[in-house]
Design an enzyme around this catalytic site. Structure first.
Site, PDB file in Angstrom:
ATOM      1  N   ASP A 180      -1.164  -0.415   5.852  1.00 36.04           N
ATOM      2  CA  ASP A 180      -1.427   0.282   7.399  1.00 36.04           C
ATOM      3  C   ASP A 180      -2.860   0.388   7.944  1.00 36.04           C
ATOM      4  O   ASP A 180      -3.236   0.775   9.150  1.00 36.04           O
ATOM      5  CB  ASP A 180      -0.883   1.906   7.365  1.00 36.04           C
ATOM      6  N   ASP A 218       0.922  -1.214  -0.050  1.00 34.77           N
ATOM      7  CA  ASP A 218      -0.110  -0.027   0.004  1.00 34.77           C
ATOM      8  C   ASP A 218       0.976   1.297   0.056  1.00 34.77           C
ATOM      9  O   ASP A 218       2.113   1.084   0.329  1.00 34.77           O
ATOM     10  CB  ASP A 218      -0.714  -0.281   1.223  1.00 34.77           C
ATOM     11  N   ASP A 269       0.130   5.198   1.116  1.00 31.62           N
ATOM     12  CA  ASP A 269      -0.252   6.078   2.204  1.00 31.62           C
ATOM     13  C   ASP A 269      -0.049   5.457   3.576  1.00 31.62           C
ATOM     14  O   ASP A 269      -0.646   4.445   3.741  1.00 31.62           O
ATOM     15  CB  ASP A 269      -1.518   6.789   2.064  1.00 31.62           C
TER      16      ASP A 269
HETATM   17 MG   LIG Z   1      -2.497   3.386   3.400  1.00 33.67          MG
END
Ligand SMILES: [Mg+2]
Length: 346
Positions: free
Chosen positions: A226, A24, A26
């Site tokens: 995250d 991923d 961000d």
């Molecule tokens: Mg993310």
């Protein structure tokens, strides 16, 4: 006990046997325009033994512009290494409605680019009798665009209504000045108006992962994210191992509270730990041991039995104990020490 004498150095790392690493963006690679600590060098090193790919729900940017941004941070990334939610939407659409056809697009350049590349004709008006609606976020999406989608989608699907595909349903989108409505919120506005549900291509749904696994020819993939509710849930749905890295949205207390289906294979403080032996949690008489840390659930109490001074090991042991207890976290008394958060927050 042989299990307890296992040294850190003998456990496999999360990358052991992995041929494809999917990350991923961000909260994993960067926060805002800048790279997160240790992310770039750790990913470059992972790329020495595995294929590296990047997955993003962001429908506003093209794969080429994402690749350019990642390259500027010091990663070696081509546009074809980036899997976007518009690409996943096109994979989904191709299975329902082969090109050529006219598609009503609600969204920006990233989406228009993919719809066009897939061989469809783009319209912005319901009066052009579109054969499907595809909706993704762009800052310029206006009420008039949502209204066109509503007009085009007025018939229910079982009354010959046309397909409606959303690139993703993230409720929010982080901006420089704070949190703003994301694609999920805009899709929800159309849903509220017409009573239909969109089919979703992005995380945590399977199409975006399936697109990545197919494109990179992955046999044993590892997904790094995250967020538990999109990244980790999505990886679990397609049956691939996952890393939750604590450099983004979800914090230690969220990890402890993760529902079944959103629990990661690995919990890392930062991406350096991709290359370190990952200690397996070992249960003995109801106590869960990770290196020198030990935690048990006794009735409604979560107890720290031993500490090693390494917070990530205590969190791993706590998660293992709580997850194995089968007890919802909100009825447990959890010592604050267990979810201390010395990890990097963007
Ligand atoms: Mg993310």
């Amino acid at each position: 006990m042989a299990l307890f004498s296992r040294k850190r150095s003998t456990a496999p790392s999360p990358l052991d046997g992995v041929d494809t690493v999917l990350a991923d963006l961000d909260g994993v690679v960067y926060a805002g325009p800048g790279a997160l600590p240790f992310a770039v060098e750790s990913l470059n090193r992972a790329g020495e033994s595995a294929r590296l790919g990047y997955i993003t729900n962001n429908a506003a940017r093209t794969d080429a512009s994402v690749a350019e941004h990642l390259s500027s941070l010091g990663l070696d990334v081509a546009a074809s290494d980036v899997v976007t939610s518009p690409q996943a939407a096109m994979r989904l659409l191709a299975g329902i409605l082969p090109a050529p056809a006219t598609i009503l697009v609600v969204g920006g350049d990233g989406l228009v680019d993919e719809v066009t590349k897939a061989g469809y004709t783009v319209t912005r008006s319901a009066e052009d009798s579109p054969a499907a609606v595809v909706q993704g976020f762009a800052p310029e999406v206006a009420w008039t665009d949502l209204a066109e989608a509503a007009f085009a989608l007025k018939l229910p699907e079982d009354e010959a209504g046309i397909p409606w595909i959303a690139t993703n349903t993230d409720w929010t989108i982080p901006r420089d000045r704070g949190v703003a409505p994301g694609n999920g919120t805009l899709v929800s506005a159309v849903h509220t108006a017409i009573g239909r549900l969109a089919t979703v291509a992005g995380k945590p749904e399977a199409p975006i992962f399936e697109e990545a696994l197919a494109r990179f020819g992955a046999r044993k993939a590892l997904f790094i994210g995250d967020r538990l509710d999109t990244d980790i849930m999505g990886a679990n749905r397609v049956g691939i191992d996952s890393v939750l890295v604590l450099t983004g949205i979800d914090r230690p207390k969220h990890v402890l509270a993760a529902p079944e289906g959103s629990r990661p294979t690995y919990i890392l403080g930062d991406l350096r730990e991709l290359h370190e032996p990952y200690p397996e949690a070992v249960e003995k008489d109801g106590v869960f041991h990770v290196n020198g840390a030990a935690v048990r659930v006794a009735g409604a109490d979560v107890e720290i039995v031993a500490e090693s001074g390494v917070q990530i090991d205590l969190l791993r042991a706590g998660a293992a104990a709580i997850w194995a207890s089968g007890t919802p976290v909100f009825v447990l008394r959890v010592p604050e020490r267990l979810y201390d958060d010395p990890f990097h927050r963007p």
